[in-house]
Design an enzyme around this catalytic site. Structure first.
Site, mmCIF file in Angstrom:
data_model
loop_
_atom_site.group_PDB
_atom_site.id
_atom_site.type_symbol
_atom_site.label_atom_id
_atom_site.label_comp_id
_atom_site.label_asym_id
_atom_site.label_seq_id
_atom_site.Cartn_x
_atom_site.Cartn_y
_atom_site.Cartn_z
ATOM 1 N N LYS A 56 0.840 -1.206 0.000
ATOM 2 C CA LYS A 56 0.000 0.000 0.000
ATOM 3 C C LYS A 56 0.875 1.256 0.000
ATOM 4 O O LYS A 56 0.631 2.203 -0.752
ATOM 5 C CB LYS A 56 -0.951 -0.006 1.219
ATOM 6 C CG LYS A 56 -2.039 -1.068 1.105
ATOM 7 C CD LYS A 56 -2.933 -1.205 2.340
ATOM 8 C CE LYS A 56 -3.934 -2.340 2.127
ATOM 9 N NZ LYS A 56 -4.876 -2.545 3.233
ATOM 10 N N GLN A 100 -5.467 -1.765 9.447
ATOM 11 C CA GLN A 100 -5.235 -3.032 8.750
ATOM 12 C C GLN A 100 -5.761 -4.199 9.589
ATOM 13 O O GLN A 100 -5.467 -4.309 10.774
ATOM 14 C CB GLN A 100 -3.731 -3.195 8.465
ATOM 15 C CG GLN A 100 -3.377 -4.403 7.630
ATOM 16 C CD GLN A 100 -3.901 -4.331 6.195
ATOM 17 O OE1 GLN A 100 -4.121 -3.257 5.650
ATOM 18 N NE2 GLN A 100 -4.125 -5.476 5.592
ATOM 19 N N ASP A 123 -11.718 2.476 3.710
ATOM 20 C CA ASP A 123 -12.000 1.045 3.541
ATOM 21 C C ASP A 123 -13.498 0.745 3.562
ATOM 22 O O ASP A 123 -13.907 -0.371 3.250
ATOM 23 C CB ASP A 123 -11.356 0.257 4.684
ATOM 24 C CG ASP A 123 -10.091 -0.470 4.256
ATOM 25 O OD1 ASP A 123 -9.904 -0.680 3.045
ATOM 26 O OD2 ASP A 123 -9.307 -0.825 5.142
#
Ligand code: GUN
Length: 287
Positions: A56, A100, A123
């Site tokens: 990322k 994450q 997200d």
């Protein structure tokens, strides 16, 4: 044999998408005099997560998005993670925040995700973001399912009217995937570990998105001729070879399109994170 087989090449599509996003990022900088900024929180030492977060960071740098990784130890408390997220939520230069997954078991991930403001939820895991997706009104959609839709779109595969099966019901993939397909006009069945006869659903499907997390648990014999197979799984087999949830052998002679592993959904996920970051950065400048 189906008349033709289309490899759904996520490596290629994501690199095309990143090219256009880097133009978009340059325009954003010119317009607003600042750089879109993505903040990733990682708790603990999960090896796969370390690799994903590295990808990322690298991809963000490639297209000119600023990224900052906040590394917290595996013994970090709920309060400590929550205060970091709340601090990032308040900082005006921060456009996107993600935590994450997975995080250590002593932490409550749902409560943490709820603290990410809708405007910065890159997200799309919070209840507001998932509610908005349910109403077909999302800002940023979970990156893996969004990447699947982008991949289908690139190859002009229209899911409207298709019988689609999603295998897996996670918040990260299965649930948002089902909602995206439903919003796009597919008839959607979600299969999971408690499904009575998963194979009968797969056998009748026009499109199967496999996010079961089980190495090569489906193979060519399970799919309808001419169907479309999207493999979200990624694993290493006993010979250290990277494999998906679907055994790829012979697929090209039976189905009409399939995404490979590696080089299918994985690179699309990263590209969609960058796309979501830029979208949120633009939206925040409009208000
Ligand atoms: N873990 C596996 N995939 C993802 C993802 O797309 N986002 C986050 N935050 N964690 C993940």
């Amino acid at each position: 044999m189906p008349p033709s087989f289309q490899l759904l090449d996520g490596k290629f599509v994501s690199s095309e998408l990143k090219k256009s996003l880097s133009v978009g990022v340059a325009e954003f900088k010119k317009l607003y005099g600042r750089t879109p900024s993505l903040h990733v929180v990682i708790v603990g030492q999960d090896p796969a997560s370390q690799i994903y977060v590295g990808h990322k960071e690298k991809a963000a740098a490639q297209i000119g998005i600023e990224s900052r990784v906040h590394r917290l130890s595996s013994t970090t408390t709920q309060t400590e993670v929550e205060s970091l997220v709340l601090q990032l939520a308040q900082e005006s230069h921060v456009d996107g925040i993600l935590v994450q997954m997975p995080i250590p078991k002593h932490l409550n991930s749902a409560r943490i995700n709820e603290l990410i403001p809708f405007e910065k939820d890159v997200d799309g895991f919070s209840s507001q973001a998932l509610g908005a997706l349910c109403l077909n009104n999302a800002k940023a959609v979970a990156c893996t399912p969004a990447g699947v839709m982008e991949l289908l779109d690139f190859y002009k595969i229209q899911v409207q009217g298709m019988d689609a099966v999603v295998i897996g019901r996670s918040t990260i993939v299965g649930k948002p995937m089902a909602l995206l397909l439903l919003n796009a006009g597919a008839t959607v069945t979600v299969c999971h570990t408690k499904t009575k006869d998963l194979y009968s659903h797969v056998r009748n499907a026009d499109l199967v998105v496999v996010a079961a997390g089980k190495p090569e648990f489906l193979n060519v014999s399970h799919f309808k001729k001419g169907s479309i197979v999207i493999d979200v799984g990624i694993h290493r087999d006993s010979n250290q070879k990277i494999v998906g949830d679907v055994k790829s052998e012979g697929l090209e002679k039976h189905v009409s399109a399939a995404s490979p592993v590696p080089g299918g959904v994985g690179p699309m996920t990263i590209a969609m994170l960058l796309k979501n970051t830029l979208t949120l950065a633009h939206d925040r400048m409009k208000v």
